[in-house]
Design a protein around this motif. Structure first.
Motif, short mmCIF file in Angstrom:
data_model
loop_
_atom_site.label_atom_id
_atom_site.label_comp_id
_atom_site.label_asym_id
_atom_site.label_seq_id
_atom_site.Cartn_x
_atom_site.Cartn_y
_atom_site.Cartn_z
N UNK A 2 -3.55 12.33 4.56
CA UNK A 2 -2.33 13.08 4.88
C UNK A 2 -1.19 12.18 5.33
N UNK A 3 -1.40 10.86 5.31
CA UNK A 3 -0.38 9.93 5.73
C UNK A 3 -0.16 9.86 7.22
N UNK A 52 0.86 -1.18 0.00
CA UNK A 52 0.00 0.00 0.00
C UNK A 52 0.89 1.23 0.00
N UNK A 53 0.79 2.03 -1.05
CA UNK A 53 1.66 3.18 -1.22
C UNK A 53 1.17 4.36 -0.40
N UNK A 54 2.07 5.08 0.27
CA UNK A 54 1.69 6.24 1.06
C UNK A 54 1.26 7.38 0.14
N UNK A 55 0.44 8.32 0.64
CA UNK A 55 -0.02 9.44 -0.19
C UNK A 55 1.12 10.29 -0.73
N UNK A 56 2.20 10.42 0.04
CA UNK A 56 3.33 11.23 -0.41
C UNK A 56 4.21 10.50 -1.42
N UNK A 57 4.03 9.18 -1.51
CA UNK A 57 4.79 8.39 -2.48
C UNK A 57 6.19 8.02 -2.04
N UNK A 95 -7.44 -1.78 13.25
CA UNK A 95 -6.65 -0.93 14.13
C UNK A 95 -6.19 0.30 13.37
N UNK A 96 -6.18 1.44 14.04
CA UNK A 96 -5.59 2.65 13.49
C UNK A 96 -4.25 2.88 14.17
N UNK A 97 -3.21 3.07 13.38
CA UNK A 97 -1.87 3.31 13.91
C UNK A 97 -1.45 4.73 13.55
N UNK A 98 -1.06 5.50 14.55
CA UNK A 98 -0.57 6.86 14.32
C UNK A 98 0.85 6.79 13.78
N UNK A 99 1.06 7.23 12.55
CA UNK A 99 2.37 7.08 11.93
C UNK A 99 3.38 8.07 12.49
N UNK A 100 2.92 9.10 13.21
CA UNK A 100 3.84 10.01 13.87
C UNK A 100 4.32 9.42 15.19
#
Length: 218
Positions: free
Chosen positions: A128-129, A71-76, A147-152
């Motif tokens: 927004x990734x 799964x590609x991130x929005x920013x690429x 599950x939601x994982x906070x990428x920050x």
């Protein structure tokens, strides 16, 4: 793997040697991540097929390892893959975040699965990734679901409940961040669609037919 024009003409083969059953296209449309196994593949329009080796990013399981469901991130700049291997002294699964430019690897939400021989669904990125929604079939049934994982801060996770599935991010702005998901209602004896507001923390039932599932927001 091949491409074809919308009118059915000009079918062209991109890769006829490797499994492309699970794939993800980069946001700029210039590359495709696909495959399943100890390594996977990237197809780039300007250079063709290249091997995606997770060991080159720091994912180094001393026993057998598998990556799939990209799964590609929005920013690429990143690709999330479902990964399986020997991590922290035990066989486990999780989602690996591979930074294509810095060539780094980060494992998020490690867990022990039921060992079922199925292809897990790909992770879903928020617009927004900032968040990653993952669907988990855990050895502990009470922890199976979305599950939601906070990428920050990957230690911060939010659980949508046992048996939840089909996460789809919706409206996303400073004051409104929505996710819809599917969940079986024990009392009603049927599956229902729910909406979760990340700002307020509220779960709200969406008035859709029980067999309906959200595909995308507009």
């Amino acid at each position: 793997m091949y491409i074809i024009n919308l009118d059915g003409t000009s079918q062209r083969t991109l890769d006829d040697e490797h499994n492309a059953g699970v794939y993800s296209t980069s946001p700029d449309g210039q590359a495709i991540a696909y495959g399943a196994g100890e390594t996977a593949f990237l197809y780039r329009w300007d250079s063709g097929v290249e091997v995606f080796n997770p060991r080159e990013y720091g994912m180094d399981s001393p026993k057998g390892q598998v990556i799939t469901s990209p799964s590609w991130s929005p920013a690429g700049d990143e690709v999330a893959w479902f990964v399986s291997g020997f991590f922290d002294g035990q066989d486990s699964q999780g989602f690996g975040i591979f930074n294509l430019f810095e060539q780094t690897f980060q494992l998020v939400h490690p867990f022990q699965s039921l060992g079922m021989d199925i292809t897990p669904p790909a992770a879903v990125w928020s617009q927004d990734g900032e968040w990653l929604a993952i669907s988990v079939i855990d050895q502990d049934p009470a922890r199976s679901g979305v599950w939601l994982v906070n990428m920050l801060n990957p230690e911060q996770e939010i659980f949508m409940g046992t048996g939840s599935s089909n996460p789809v991010f919706g409206t996303w702005r400073a004051d409104r961040k929505f996710l819809t998901y599917f969940k079986f209602d024990q009392e009603q004896g049927e599956s229902r669609t729910w909406r979760y507001d990340l700002i307020s923390g509220e779960h709200q039932l969406v008035p859709l037919p029980s067999e309906a599932q959200v595909i995308a927001w507009r």
